[in-house]
Design an enzyme around this catalytic site. Structure first.
Site, mmCIF file in Angstrom:
data_model
loop_
_atom_site.group_PDB
_atom_site.id
_atom_site.type_symbol
_atom_site.label_atom_id
_atom_site.label_comp_id
_atom_site.label_asym_id
_atom_site.label_seq_id
_atom_site.Cartn_x
_atom_site.Cartn_y
_atom_site.Cartn_z
ATOM 1 N N TRP A 1 -4.719 -20.704 2.431
ATOM 2 C CA TRP A 1 -4.428 -19.829 1.301
ATOM 3 C C TRP A 1 -3.484 -20.646 0.436
ATOM 4 C CZ3 TRP A 1 -5.476 -15.101 -0.946
ATOM 5 C CH2 TRP A 1 -4.551 -14.630 -1.870
ATOM 6 N N LYS B 1 1.095 5.187 -6.499
ATOM 7 C CA LYS B 1 0.872 5.067 -5.053
ATOM 8 C C LYS B 1 0.366 6.406 -4.505
ATOM 9 C CE LYS B 1 0.982 1.117 -4.213
ATOM 10 N NZ LYS B 1 0.607 0.898 -5.526
ATOM 11 N N ASN C 1 1.003 -23.548 8.493
ATOM 12 C CA ASN C 1 1.055 -22.278 7.769
ATOM 13 C C ASN C 1 2.515 -22.050 7.419
ATOM 14 O OD1 ASN C 1 0.678 -19.750 6.694
ATOM 15 N ND2 ASN C 1 0.775 -18.704 8.670
ATOM 16 N N GLY C 2 2.794 -21.832 6.136
ATOM 17 C CA GLY C 2 4.175 -21.584 5.714
ATOM 18 C C GLY C 2 4.446 -22.250 4.374
ATOM 19 N N HIS D 1 10.580 18.363 -23.363
ATOM 20 C CA HIS D 1 9.744 18.363 -24.585
ATOM 21 C C HIS D 1 8.332 18.850 -24.271
ATOM 22 C CE1 HIS D 1 12.905 16.427 -26.888
ATOM 23 N NE2 HIS D 1 13.109 15.679 -25.828
ATOM 24 N N ARG E 1 -7.656 -12.635 6.363
ATOM 25 C CA ARG E 1 -6.375 -12.968 5.723
ATOM 26 C C ARG E 1 -6.556 -13.572 4.345
ATOM 27 N NH1 ARG E 1 -2.468 -14.402 10.106
ATOM 28 N NH2 ARG E 1 -1.641 -16.084 8.832
ATOM 29 N N GLU F 1 5.351 3.657 -10.594
ATOM 30 C CA GLU F 1 4.699 3.070 -9.412
ATOM 31 C C GLU F 1 4.610 4.071 -8.280
ATOM 32 O OE1 GLU F 1 2.921 0.680 -9.123
ATOM 33 O OE2 GLU F 1 2.761 0.311 -6.971
ATOM 34 N N CYS G 1 -2.057 -18.858 5.500
ATOM 35 C CA CYS G 1 -3.106 -19.679 6.100
ATOM 36 C C CYS G 1 -3.374 -19.197 7.526
ATOM 37 C CB CYS G 1 -2.658 -21.140 6.131
ATOM 38 S SG CYS G 1 -2.174 -21.741 4.521
ATOM 39 N N GLU H 1 -3.274 7.223 -5.904
ATOM 40 C CA GLU H 1 -4.430 6.370 -5.555
ATOM 41 C C GLU H 1 -4.762 6.403 -4.070
ATOM 42 O OE1 GLU H 1 -4.004 2.175 -6.185
ATOM 43 O OE2 GLU H 1 -1.875 2.201 -5.803
ATOM 44 N N LYS I 1 -10.104 -3.619 -5.117
ATOM 45 C CA LYS I 1 -8.855 -4.388 -5.066
ATOM 46 C C LYS I 1 -8.637 -5.129 -6.378
ATOM 47 C CE LYS I 1 -5.104 -6.039 -3.442
ATOM 48 N NZ LYS I 1 -3.934 -5.148 -3.452
HETATM 49 C C1 AGP Z 1 -2.276 -0.743 -7.570
HETATM 50 O O1 AGP Z 1 -2.009 -0.309 -6.239
HETATM 51 C C2 AGP Z 1 -3.728 -1.038 -7.803
HETATM 52 N N1 AGP Z 1 -4.252 -1.864 -6.802
HETATM 53 C C3 AGP Z 1 -4.021 -1.453 -9.245
HETATM 54 O O2 AGP Z 1 -3.270 -0.650 -10.123
HETATM 55 C C4 AGP Z 1 -3.689 -2.923 -9.575
HETATM 56 O O3 AGP Z 1 -2.294 -3.103 -9.603
HETATM 57 C C5 AGP Z 1 -4.294 -3.227 -10.949
HETATM 58 O O4 AGP Z 1 -5.690 -3.034 -10.854
HETATM 59 C C6 AGP Z 1 -4.014 -4.652 -11.427
HETATM 60 O O5 AGP Z 1 -4.604 -5.549 -10.530
HETATM 61 P P1 AGP Z 1 -4.148 -7.091 -10.640
HETATM 62 O O6 AGP Z 1 -2.685 -7.116 -10.347
HETATM 63 O O7 AGP Z 1 -4.964 -7.811 -9.601
HETATM 64 O O8 AGP Z 1 -4.438 -7.557 -12.033
#
Ligand code: AGP
Length: 622
Positions: A76, A499, A112-113, A518, A27, A495, A2, A502, A617
């Site tokens: 939030w 990272k 906030n918290g 393989h 935020r 992961e 928040c 992307e 996002k």
């Molecule tokens: C990961 O860094 C990406 N932002 C992307 O893979 C993300 O995790 C994926 O699009 C799923 O998004 P969500 O967790 O909002 O469903």
């Protein structure tokens, strides 16, 4: 998280507060509100759901609210869905209708918290005749202040101190007392708060951007400290009521870096928020060394009858599902399938009627994951969502919801949300294992004790981040990178590779280390960077052998393992060590150097870390 603002001075307060809240919009929030006092008159509260501009329109940009003392908030949601009733400010009395208008209450406040013990405190206050109009933990803490205020000497400092002793959790509180016009009282534990002074006026905010326009001279209030704010003054107290002297600090950040907490990018800020986010998520369901899933709504009978678990997600969320598969099967002995949502929704999956579909999503809006959830529901299968955004589509449509408490995540590349999703997976596996008698109370207590050390172990890894910065900068011209591991280490490689891809646009692949021979090992050439993750002791030697196979073909090897496995230096060209932990939880630690690797490589290549090309996002379309 928040956003909080407060002002007391000569200017009209409402426009200053709206301006401050606007600087905190980045935020993320779902509702907003103001409380303004005009001299001795009662506080006027106005709240609205949705964007801040709705609140501005309702108050004619604040001009409709007269008074030079006030507090404001952007919410939030963590406890209670996004709504005007749940929006702050909250009051110690009753709140009819929309919660707007003049309030008789003694205490009005914003927070906030996360108050961890708000349920027990709410029960206590109900016994003392209080009633509640919202679902928030904030209303509880404000009524608790009122309770102590009325029970003792009607002194704000004493009432707040008693509340701080009684409350468990994190808070940045701004309060106004009817009987003390011209004063704002603030208190803090773990949640950020700063106090600015300029030209005989006083400002308080949860973050620098909100007050930078007015003042660069700020006080930092410490944990378990409180302060009385009046025009141009701030008087600090400790829990015992002793006054504390503080020095003003000059803020040197510009507005943009202030939003990032002084970090260069939101991603780095969020990497550093992981300890807090992980701790908050743990504390949201673990109390007194017991797991309490009541807020999620899973009954023990349901858990006992689960025949099969299907974890369905996309991207990083999918990667947490791969980790959870290993942990759930090992602890709870329940078969787990992990599926890409975009595949699951079209492959006509055969689902066991006693199965449980767990969808994982930070945004709660990912189209493929939402479609997978709907498919499972159409087939009559119980569904549980692990989601970071309260009130999101997936949260609203799933039968049960486990909210992660990562707070708003701004960077496109997820870090803290990923880490909190791992915690949710561990906790489900631990509780399912207990309920199904696969582990006993002692084992659960051991796991909980170790889980609680994860935040500080992440902190320790971050203390050494410059080592990853140095190494990543040397890889600026890398072409193809391989991440290899076995078991949970393979899941983390997924992961780490994402990272890197992307945000640095360097092609990489995550490979089960035993699978390399393989075919894919033919791609290893002189200087090919191979990053190997080795935290699972039973698989350690096998992965070292795979590293040697790569080295014999010219690979440059980075080894990522736990302190103590120093023999790795006979094989690896560069080694990163992480603290030991229960191997079920190792992903929470081994992912951090890989997040840093991707981040620093992206920075070295001069790329837009927070907004990588072609990415959103939340992928709300197919
Ligand atoms: C990961 O860094 C990406 N932002 C992307 O893979 C993300 O995790 C994926 O699009 C799923 O998004 P969500 O967790 O909002 O469903």
């Amino acid at each position: 998280m928040c956003g909080i603002v407060g002002f007391i001075g000569k200017k009209q307060a409402a426009p200053v507060l709206l301006d401050g809240l606007a600087k905190l919009e980045y935020r993320g929030y779902d509702s907003a509100g103001l409380a303004i006092r005009n001299g001795n008159e009662l506080a006027e509260v106005v709240k609205s759901q949705g964007r801040l501009k709705i609140l501005a329109e309702k108050t004619d940009n604040g001009n409709a609210l007269v008074g030079t003392c006030g507090i404001g908030h952007t919410r939030w949601a963590t406890h209670g869905e996004p709504s005007r009733t749940n929006a702050h400010p909250h009051v110690s009395g009753n709140c009819t209708g929309t919660g707007s208008g003049q309030v008789e209450s003694e205490v009005v406040g914003v927070h906030n918290g996360i108050i961890e013990n708000f349920t027990e405190l709410r029960e206590k206050l109900l016994k003392h005749g209080y009633t509640f109009y919202s679902q928030t933990d904030t209303e509880v803490v404000i009524k608790l202040v009122d309770y102590y205020y009325k029970k003792y000497t009607h002194d704000p400092q004493e009432a707040i101190a008693k509340t701080m002793v009684r409350v468990r959790g994190s808070y940045a509180l701004c309060l106004m007392f009817k009987s003390y016009p011209g004063e704002i009282w603030v208190a803090r534990k773990d949640s950020p708060m700063i106090i600015g002074i300029a030209d005989g006026e006083t400002y308080v905010a949860s973050d620098v951007p909100a007050i930078l326009k007015y003042s660069r001279n700020v006080y930092y209030i410490g944990n378990l400290e409180m302060a009385k704010l009046t025009e141009g003054t701030a008087t600090f107290y400790n829990l015992d009521g002793d006054q504390i002297e503080k020095e003003l600090t000059e803020i040197k950040w510009n507005a943009e870096s202030a939003e990032k907490g002084g970090y260069e990018h939101f991603m780095m800020k969020e990497i550093h928020e992981q300890p807090r986010a992980v701790a908050d998520t743990i504390h949201s369901v673990i109390k007194d060394n017991k797991i309490d899933l009541s807020s999620i709504g899973l009954e023990e009978e349901q858990i006992k009858n689960i025949s099969q678990i299907y974890i369905v997600a996309c991207g990083s969320a999918y990667h947490t599902g791969v980790v959870t598969q290993y942990v759930m099967e090992d602890l709870a002995k329940i078969p787990v399938r992990v599926e890409l949502a975009s595949e699951f929704r079209y492959r006509k999956p055969l689902l066991d009627k006693n199965g449980l579909v767990i969808v994982v999503s930070q945004s709660g809006e990912t189209a493929d994951t939402l479609a997978a959830l709907r498919l499972a529901k159409d087939k009559g299968i119980k569904t549980l969502a692990i989601v970071n955004v309260v009130g999101s589509s997936i949260a609203r449509e799933a039968d049960n919801v486990f909210y992660t408490l990562a707070g708003p995540e701004i960077a496109v590349a997820t870090t803290k949300a990923y880490s909190t999703q791992l915690i949710a997976g561990y906790i489900l596996a631990m509780q399912f294992a207990l309920v199904r008698n696969e582990i006993d109370e002692d084992k659960l207590a051991q796991l909980i004790t170790e889980l609680r050390t994860i935040p500080q172990k992440i902190e320790k890894i971050l203390e050494d981040k410059e080592r990853m910065q140095w190494f990543a900068a040397k890889q600026v011209n890398a072409q193809d990178v391989f991440f290899i591991g076995r078991g949970i280490d393979y899941a983390v490689c997924l992961e780490g590779s994402l990272k890197m891809k992307e945000i640095s646009y360097v092609h990489s692949e995550a490979y089960a280390a035993g699978e390399l021979k393989h075919g894919t090992i033919s791609l290893i050439e002189d200087g090919t960077l191979v990053i190997s993750v080795l935290t699972q002791s039973s698989l350690y030697e096998k992965t070292v052998s795979n590293m040697v196979e790569c080295k014999s073909r010219g690979a440059y090897l980075m080894g990522l393992t736990t302190y103590g496995h120093y023999g790795i230096e006979d094989t690896a060209d560069f080694t990163v060590y992480i603290p030991k932990t229960d191997e079920h939880f190792a992903a929470s630690l081994s992912v951090v150097p890989l997040q840093l690797m991707g981040y620093y490589l992206s920075v070295s290549r001069g790329l837009d870390v927070d907004k990588p090309r072609n990415l959103a996002k939340s992928v709300t379309v197919e």
